[in-house]
Design an enzyme around this catalytic site. Structure first.
Site, PDB file in Angstrom:
ATOM      1  N   LYS A   1      -7.067   8.132  -1.678  1.00 38.95           N
ATOM      2  CA  LYS A   1      -8.406   8.601  -1.286  1.00 38.95           C
ATOM      3  C   LYS A   1      -8.842   9.794  -2.151  1.00 38.95           C
ATOM      4  O   LYS A   1      -9.146  10.883  -1.641  1.00 38.95           O
ATOM      5  CB  LYS A   1      -8.427   8.986   0.194  1.00 38.95           C
ATOM      6  CG  LYS A   1      -8.029   7.857   1.134  1.00 38.95           C
ATOM      7  CD  LYS A   1      -8.011   8.312   2.579  1.00 38.95           C
ATOM      8  CE  LYS A   1      -7.609   7.215   3.536  1.00 38.95           C
ATOM      9  NZ  LYS A   1      -6.198   6.767   3.355  1.00 38.95           N
TER      10      LYS A   1
ATOM     11  N   LYS B   1       0.843  -1.195   0.000  1.00 38.63           N
ATOM     12  CA  LYS B   1       0.000   0.000   0.000  1.00 38.63           C
ATOM     13  C   LYS B   1       0.876   1.241   0.000  1.00 38.63           C
ATOM     14  O   LYS B   1       1.726   1.422   0.858  1.00 38.63           O
ATOM     15  CB  LYS B   1      -0.921   0.027   1.223  1.00 38.63           C
ATOM     16  CG  LYS B   1      -1.869   1.224   1.237  1.00 38.63           C
ATOM     17  CD  LYS B   1      -2.897   1.112   2.340  1.00 38.63           C
ATOM     18  CE  LYS B   1      -2.334   1.506   3.687  1.00 38.63           C
ATOM     19  NZ  LYS B   1      -2.069   2.976   3.779  1.00 38.63           N
TER      20      LYS B   1
ATOM     21  N   ASP C   1      -3.299   4.188  -2.186  1.00 39.44           N
ATOM     22  CA  ASP C   1      -4.189   4.704  -1.147  1.00 39.44           C
ATOM     23  C   ASP C   1      -4.094   6.229  -1.094  1.00 39.44           C
ATOM     24  O   ASP C   1      -3.476   6.791  -0.201  1.00 39.44           O
ATOM     25  CB  ASP C   1      -3.797   4.077   0.203  1.00 39.44           C
ATOM     26  CG  ASP C   1      -4.628   4.601   1.357  1.00 39.44           C
ATOM     27  OD1 ASP C   1      -5.810   4.923   1.134  1.00 39.44           O
ATOM     28  OD2 ASP C   1      -4.085   4.699   2.479  1.00 39.44           O
TER      29      ASP C   1
ATOM     30  N   PRO D   1     -16.245  15.409  -9.339  1.00 31.45           N
ATOM     31  CA  PRO D   1     -16.350  14.140 -10.062  1.00 31.45           C
ATOM     32  C   PRO D   1     -15.411  14.033 -11.257  1.00 31.45           C
ATOM     33  O   PRO D   1     -14.800  12.995 -11.480  1.00 31.45           O
ATOM     34  CB  PRO D   1     -17.824  14.110 -10.499  1.00 31.45           C
ATOM     35  CG  PRO D   1     -18.530  14.875  -9.435  1.00 31.45           C
ATOM     36  CD  PRO D   1     -17.578  15.985  -9.059  1.00 31.45           C
TER      37      PRO D   1
END
Length: 282
Positions: free
Chosen positions: A89, A60, A87, A94
């Site tokens: 996030k 990760k 990772d 959009p």
């Protein structure tokens, strides 16, 4: 004829115990473990990859390492034959999340995560569009489609634009998981104690990645902490563990202890053998 029947009997016996034997067993266990590389130094991180790539499923990479190394750092890990959980996030409009997701896909990561709300919040539109665009790019460019996860560990984040409550939803985590499933995302990242509820809410094909598990302490039967075995038994597909591995004097030994714990969880899992050995992962 008798000899042939005898061979069939032996083969049948081997099949019965096949889930936890030999190479298949080891591959099954290693795929469940994701090593979180919360390291500041890029060189140290690559040394860890070199040391563990053959015995763990994924690495990760979070914001600190990605900012320090950039896309080339991800490519370097991939060149070493290792898989990456990116990772970051993704959390923006959009359109910007969609563009970031496409670039992550082109980097060849095995999975990445997005903030379930986006900067505008209020609907599943961002998740649905991201999933559709990633699938389209993979088809047109001949790429492997990564798994896309919503981050349910952010469930306590307060936002005036957050989703309206779902009828009958027991908590925010399962609500996020249901929204992610409805948007055709592949799964969620959540805490170990939420795994059972997410699994019951979203079904057996939904990927659950969990972080925050603790290493098993020999002889300690009273601890309230949840181990990798507990998370897997509850229905998790992957466990993310960081410093207990890369801070260990012998990281390979630490990995072995964790995969042994994962095996304990698999052996006691209520799920069928087929589901255990054919994980939802990409």
């Amino acid at each position: 004829m008798a000899s042939w029947l005898g061979l069939l009997a032996i083969e049948d016996s081997m099949t019965q115990y096949w889930p936890f034997s030999g190479l298949v067993r080891q591959n099954t266990l290693r795929e469940r473990l994701i090593v979180s590389m919360d390291l500041r130094d890029r060189a140290d991180a690559l040394k860890l990859v070199d040391r563990l790539a053959r015995v763990v499923g994924m690495f990760k990479v979070g914001r600190a390492l990605f900012i320090g190394g950039g896309p080339d750092f991800i490519r370097e890990i991939r060149r070493r034959g290792a898989e990456v959980f990116l990772d970051l996030k993704f959390h923006d409009s959009p359109q910007k999340v969609l563009r970031a997701a496409v670039e992550a896909t082109r980097l060849g990561v095995k999975m990445f995560d997005i903030h379930p709300y986006g900067s505008n919040g209020g609907s599943t539109d961002m998740m649905t569009r991201t999933r559709a665009e990633v699938a389209r790019i993979c088809r047109t460019e001949g790429l492997r489609r990564p798994s896309i996860l919503a981050v349910a560990t952010l469930a306590d984040t307060k936002s005036q634009n957050s989703f309206s409550r779902l009828p009958g939803s027991s908590d925010r985590v399962t609500e996020i998981a249901r929204f992610a499933a409805d948007a055709s995302l592949d799964g969620v990242v959540t805490w170990p104690h939420e795994v059972t509820r997410v699994r019951n809410t979203c079904g057996r094909r939904f990927i659950i990645v969990t972080s925050g598990v603790q290493l098993r302490e020999p002889g300690n039967t009273t601890s309230n902490t949840l181990t990798a075995a507990d998370a897997i038994r509850a229905g998790a597909d992957y466990v993310v563990i960081g410093s207990p591995i890369w801070r260990a004097a012998e990281p390979l030994h630490a990995v072995r202890e964790i995969t042994d714990d994962i095996e304990r969880g698999l052996r006691n899992s209520p799920r069928r053998t087929f589901e255990i050995l054919n994980p939802r992962p990409v």
